[in-house]
Motif scaffolding. Structure first.
Motif, PDB file in Angstrom:
ATOM      1  N   SER A  54      64.689 114.793 101.159  1.00  0.00           N
ATOM      2  CA  SER A  54      63.944 114.327 102.324  1.00  0.00           C
ATOM      3  C   SER A  54      64.902 113.547 103.216  1.00  0.00           C
ATOM      4  CB  SER A  54      62.786 113.432 101.891  1.00  0.00           C
ATOM      5  OG  SER A  54      63.290 112.229 101.322  1.00  0.00           O
ATOM      6  N   ALA A  55      64.356 113.005 104.284  1.00  0.00           N
ATOM      7  CA  ALA A  55      65.177 112.173 105.165  1.00  0.00           C
ATOM      8  C   ALA A  55      65.677 110.944 104.415  1.00  0.00           C
ATOM      9  CB  ALA A  55      64.372 111.763 106.393  1.00  0.00           C
ATOM     10  N   TRP A  56      64.899 110.453 103.457  1.00  0.00           N
ATOM     11  CA  TRP A  56      65.320 109.286 102.676  1.00  0.00           C
ATOM     12  C   TRP A  56      66.598 109.588 101.902  1.00  0.00           C
ATOM     13  CZ3 TRP A  56      66.249 108.302  97.545  1.00  0.00           C
ATOM     14  CH2 TRP A  56      66.484 106.969  97.233  1.00  0.00           C
ATOM     15  N   THR A  57      66.731 110.814 101.428  1.00  0.00           N
ATOM     16  CA  THR A  57      67.914 111.181 100.656  1.00  0.00           C
ATOM     17  C   THR A  57      69.186 110.918 101.449  1.00  0.00           C
ATOM     18  OG1 THR A  57      66.628 112.908  99.566  1.00  0.00           O
ATOM     19  CG2 THR A  57      69.015 113.072  99.393  1.00  0.00           C
ATOM     20  N   GLY A  63      71.982 104.161 102.718  1.00  0.00           N
ATOM     21  CA  GLY A  63      71.969 102.738 103.027  1.00  0.00           C
ATOM     22  C   GLY A  63      71.863 101.888 101.772  1.00  0.00           C
ATOM     23  N   LYS A  64      71.025 102.331 100.827  1.00  0.00           N
ATOM     24  CA  LYS A  64      70.880 101.596  99.567  1.00  0.00           C
ATOM     25  C   LYS A  64      72.179 101.667  98.760  1.00  0.00           C
ATOM     26  CE  LYS A  64      67.945  99.386  96.966  1.00  0.00           C
ATOM     27  NZ  LYS A  64      67.899  97.962  97.193  1.00  0.00           N
ATOM     28  N   ALA A  65      72.836 102.801  98.771  1.00  0.00           N
ATOM     29  CA  ALA A  65      74.116 102.926  98.063  1.00  0.00           C
ATOM     30  C   ALA A  65      75.171 102.024  98.688  1.00  0.00           C
ATOM     31  CB  ALA A  65      74.586 104.376  98.081  1.00  0.00           C
ATOM     32  N   PHE A  66      75.111 101.858 100.006  1.00  0.00           N
ATOM     33  CA  PHE A  66      76.068 100.984 100.684  1.00  0.00           C
ATOM     34  C   PHE A  66      75.892  99.533 100.238  1.00  0.00           C
ATOM     35  CE2 PHE A  66      77.347  98.328 104.308  1.00  0.00           C
ATOM     36  CZ  PHE A  66      78.673  98.717 104.413  1.00  0.00           C
ATOM     37  N   ALA A  73      73.110 106.223  92.522  1.00  0.00           N
ATOM     38  CA  ALA A  73      73.477 107.540  91.991  1.00  0.00           C
ATOM     39  C   ALA A  73      72.713 107.854  90.712  1.00  0.00           C
ATOM     40  CB  ALA A  73      74.974 107.615  91.739  1.00  0.00           C
ATOM     41  N   ILE A  74      72.231 106.837  90.020  1.00  0.00           N
ATOM     42  CA  ILE A  74      71.467 107.060  88.788  1.00  0.00           C
ATOM     43  C   ILE A  74      70.216 107.885  89.068  1.00  0.00           C
ATOM     44  CG2 ILE A  74      70.115 105.883  87.001  1.00  0.00           C
ATOM     45  CD1 ILE A  74      72.255 103.668  87.102  1.00  0.00           C
TER      46      ILE A  74
END
Length: 170
Positions: A54-57, A63-66, A73-74
């Motif tokens: 989705s767009a969240w992906t 952004g969350k990975a940043f 990544a889990i």
């Protein structure tokens, strides 16, 4: 009428028209999930895999990975593990049972009452999730198009409902 609003309106009408045109193609769960058995296994698998994006992906997860690093990544590693388990364990069992969905297997093994319990117990979570998605989309769309929040929630919700009903998802 603003051009953006016109384009979105035409897109909604296009979605409804597609649902209406293809309503006769889906009459069973096999038709819905695997093209009635007329599609290659890898195509069905790739379709199932891609529906999870989705767009969240590409925006939210990035952004969350940043901010949080590798922990995000889990989620994707767990998804890959889940697909591998489906391939190695569940797919052969479902093939042996000649079922397409988990609910069909539950009905075969535990009866119609348990099928209904499993089906309806997921409903509250589904309704809440759909509400969250519609609200998030409404926040963005109301800013872009200048509509009030209830309109940007109800109108796309109705389009999805019409699409689901005319497209044969019932």
């Amino acid at each position: 009428m603003e051009l953006n609003t016109l384009i979105v309106g035409i897109y909604f009408l296009f979605l409804i028209a597609i649902g209406w045109m293809f309503r006769t193609f889906t009459s069973t769960t096999s038709d819905y999930f695997r093209g009635g058995g007329n599609m290659l296994w890898w195509m069905v698998g790739a379709t199932a895999f891609m529906t999870q994006f989705s767009a969240w992906t590409f925006t939210g997860a990035a952004g969350k990975a940043f901010t949080d690093g590798f922990a995000v990544a889990i989620i994707f590693i767990a998804n890959a593990f889940g697909y591998l388990m489906n391939y190695l364990y569940f797919a052969p069992k479902f093939r042996q049972l000649r079922v397409v969905t988990v609910i069909e297997a539950i009905r075969m093994r535990f009866g119609k009452v348990n099928e209904q319990v499993f089906t309806w117990s997921g409903m509250p979570n589904s309704v809440i999730s759909a509400g969250i998605w519609l609200n998030g989309r409404a926040i963005i769309a109301s800013g872009i198009f200048g509509f009030d929040m209830p309109t940007t929630i109800v109108l796309p919700g109705l389009v999805v409902l019409v699409l689901a009903v005319t497209g044969g998802s019932w």
